[in-house]
Design an enzyme around this catalytic site. Sequence first.
Site, PDB file in Angstrom:
ATOM      1  N   HIS A 275      30.982  64.100 -11.063  1.00 15.04           N
ATOM      2  CA  HIS A 275      30.632  64.780 -10.060  1.00 15.04           C
ATOM      3  C   HIS A 275      29.940  64.394  -9.031  1.00 15.04           C
ATOM      4  O   HIS A 275      29.069  63.308  -8.795  1.00 15.04           O
ATOM      5  CB  HIS A 275      28.854  65.908 -10.340  1.00 15.04           C
ATOM      6  CG  HIS A 275      29.325  66.834 -11.096  1.00 15.04           C
ATOM      7  ND1 HIS A 275      29.134  66.827 -12.540  1.00 15.04           N
ATOM      8  CD2 HIS A 275      30.321  68.061 -11.198  1.00 15.04           C
ATOM      9  CE1 HIS A 275      29.750  68.266 -12.741  1.00 15.04           C
ATOM     10  NE2 HIS A 275      30.244  68.870 -12.409  1.00 15.04           N
ATOM     11  N   ASN A 276      31.172  63.895  -8.459  1.00 14.41           N
ATOM     12  CA  ASN A 276      30.706  62.488  -6.892  1.00 14.41           C
ATOM     13  C   ASN A 276      31.628  62.497  -5.830  1.00 14.41           C
ATOM     14  O   ASN A 276      32.718  63.880  -6.399  1.00 14.41           O
ATOM     15  CB  ASN A 276      31.315  60.645  -7.953  1.00 14.41           C
ATOM     16  CG  ASN A 276      32.891  61.159  -8.003  1.00 14.41           C
ATOM     17  OD1 ASN A 276      33.288  62.023  -8.041  1.00 14.41           O
ATOM     18  ND2 ASN A 276      32.626  60.538  -9.440  1.00 14.41           N
ATOM     19  N   CYS A 277      31.763  62.027  -5.295  1.00 20.21           N
ATOM     20  CA  CYS A 277      32.535  61.773  -3.821  1.00 20.21           C
ATOM     21  C   CYS A 277      34.121  62.518  -3.955  1.00 20.21           C
ATOM     22  O   CYS A 277      34.842  63.680  -3.300  1.00 20.21           O
ATOM     23  CB  CYS A 277      32.378  60.333  -3.246  1.00 20.21           C
ATOM     24  SG  CYS A 277      30.422  59.703  -2.633  1.00 20.21           S
ATOM     25  N   THR A 278      34.901  61.480  -5.159  1.00 20.58           N
ATOM     26  CA  THR A 278      35.682  62.571  -5.382  1.00 20.58           C
ATOM     27  C   THR A 278      36.120  63.643  -5.282  1.00 20.58           C
ATOM     28  O   THR A 278      36.882  64.312  -5.168  1.00 20.58           O
ATOM     29  CB  THR A 278      36.276  60.966  -6.521  1.00 20.58           C
ATOM     30  OG1 THR A 278      36.256  59.653  -6.089  1.00 20.58           O
ATOM     31  CG2 THR A 278      38.154  61.903  -6.466  1.00 20.58           C
ATOM     32  N   HIS A 279      35.053  64.055  -6.594  1.00 18.85           N
ATOM     33  CA  HIS A 279      35.210  65.391  -6.776  1.00 18.85           C
ATOM     34  C   HIS A 279      34.566  66.377  -5.335  1.00 18.85           C
ATOM     35  O   HIS A 279      35.648  67.637  -4.643  1.00 18.85           O
ATOM     36  CB  HIS A 279      34.554  65.754  -7.537  1.00 18.85           C
ATOM     37  CG  HIS A 279      33.809  67.183  -8.435  1.00 18.85           C
ATOM     38  ND1 HIS A 279      34.710  67.832  -8.845  1.00 18.85           N
ATOM     39  CD2 HIS A 279      33.259  68.159  -7.508  1.00 18.85           C
ATOM     40  CE1 HIS A 279      34.750  69.248  -9.510  1.00 18.85           C
ATOM     41  NE2 HIS A 279      33.306  69.313  -8.290  1.00 18.85           N
TER      42      HIS A 279
ATOM     43  N   HIS B   7      29.334  71.632  -2.689  1.00 17.84           N
ATOM     44  CA  HIS B   7      28.995  72.854  -3.602  1.00 17.84           C
ATOM     45  C   HIS B   7      28.639  71.718  -4.587  1.00 17.84           C
ATOM     46  O   HIS B   7      27.652  72.327  -5.621  1.00 17.84           O
ATOM     47  CB  HIS B   7      30.203  72.730  -4.203  1.00 17.84           C
ATOM     48  CG  HIS B   7      30.533  72.116  -4.468  1.00 17.84           C
ATOM     49  ND1 HIS B   7      32.419  71.166  -4.304  1.00 17.84           N
ATOM     50  CD2 HIS B   7      31.403  72.287  -6.384  1.00 17.84           C
ATOM     51  CE1 HIS B   7      32.483  70.618  -5.386  1.00 17.84           C
ATOM     52  NE2 HIS B   7      31.673  70.889  -6.312  1.00 17.84           N
ATOM     53  N   ASP B   8      28.412  69.818  -4.555  1.00 16.64           N
ATOM     54  CA  ASP B   8      27.824  69.531  -5.869  1.00 16.64           C
ATOM     55  C   ASP B   8      26.540  68.306  -5.445  1.00 16.64           C
ATOM     56  O   ASP B   8      26.913  67.526  -6.116  1.00 16.64           O
ATOM     57  CB  ASP B   8      28.548  68.740  -6.988  1.00 16.64           C
ATOM     58  CG  ASP B   8      28.803  69.773  -7.650  1.00 16.64           C
ATOM     59  OD1 ASP B   8      28.088  70.691  -8.495  1.00 16.64           O
ATOM     60  OD2 ASP B   8      30.177  69.591  -8.194  1.00 16.64           O
TER      61      ASP B   8
ATOM     62  N   ASP C 255      37.047  74.504  -7.894  1.00 14.65           N
ATOM     63  CA  ASP C 255      36.061  72.899  -8.529  1.00 14.65           C
ATOM     64  C   ASP C 255      36.844  72.823  -9.333  1.00 14.65           C
ATOM     65  O   ASP C 255      36.731  72.384 -10.161  1.00 14.65           O
ATOM     66  CB  ASP C 255      35.061  73.994  -8.158  1.00 14.65           C
ATOM     67  CG  ASP C 255      33.454  73.471  -8.856  1.00 14.65           C
ATOM     68  OD1 ASP C 255      33.766  72.194  -8.183  1.00 14.65           O
ATOM     69  OD2 ASP C 255      32.641  73.983  -9.339  1.00 14.65           O
TER      70      ASP C 255
ATOM     71  N   GLN D 260      38.796  71.773 -23.228  1.00 13.20           N
ATOM     72  CA  GLN D 260      39.237  71.500 -22.263  1.00 13.20           C
ATOM     73  C   GLN D 260      40.494  73.139 -22.136  1.00 13.20           C
ATOM     74  O   GLN D 260      40.485  73.381 -21.251  1.00 13.20           O
ATOM     75  CB  GLN D 260      40.215  70.146 -21.964  1.00 13.20           C
ATOM     76  CG  GLN D 260      39.349  69.239 -20.850  1.00 13.20           C
ATOM     77  CD  GLN D 260      38.527  69.597 -20.090  1.00 13.20           C
ATOM     78  OE1 GLN D 260      39.346  69.905 -18.942  1.00 13.20           O
ATOM     79  NE2 GLN D 260      37.322  69.069 -20.215  1.00 13.20           N
TER      80      GLN D 260
END
Length: 290
Positions: A90-94, A130-131, A239, A290
Amino acid sequence: EEEPDEEPLPPILLAIPTRALAFLEQSAHQWDFDPFALTDMTGERPIRSMGLYLFHQFDLTDKFGIQLPVLEAFLDLVEEGYKRHGNPYHNCTHSADVAQTCCFILSRHGLASWLSDIEVLALLFAALIHDFEHTGTTNNYHVQSRSQLAVVYNDKSVLESYHVSAVFRKMHEQGAKCNLVKCLSPTEYRQFRSLVIEMVLATDMSTHFAQVTAMKDAIPCPENLPRVDILAYILHAADISHPAKIWRLHERWTGKLTAEFFAQGDREKELGLACSPLCDRDKTMVASSQ
């Protein structure tokens, strides 16, 4: 004969690093866009470049009178928030990945021309934030550990509520210099804020199966779906879209998500709490998770 000079790039695109801009122009319209490559070539600042590019693609700066320095300051604020906890997943790339995927869906299926400008602005804003300031732990962890956030948000959509609240609070605290929506009329602002809240709260995975059921039920008469629900479905689908991307991307995302989950499970064991679903590194089967 001399060839005519190329038109100069608009300032919003000039603010994107040259290599990143070329990469975005080549691949931002593809389903299997590689956000990790964008992160690498922007010096860990994918939100800034992706945000500038997508705001230009949908002409949102002109439509809403958003000044470039304000947009840049806002994107920097969002990027800083995502870096707060150093999360593997849950970071910038996401954030950049979800924003790109939302806009791919809009463009590919003709939704961009069906939605109003304020709805497109709200969707892109929601996708990017959103995160915001995600703690790297799940809602279940916050509730089990009785965290301050769980207390504030009454154990309901704890993180999702926090993401929206925190970004609006910080945007307004910093004043006009990064208030992306300062040019909206009061009516537009109320609509915008309501849409963003609904969309981000709908990214709570506890609502997933209800959303899937609602989407299936709506197939015979999709025109009956409320517009805000359609926007929420787009964001939620984006998402959790990485299992539908090419294997190379899905495998990498899975490794990052698993690392974040297992770190949470380790912390829960230390605190004497039951491990949250998918968080016990000794019992979780990664493939079936998954």
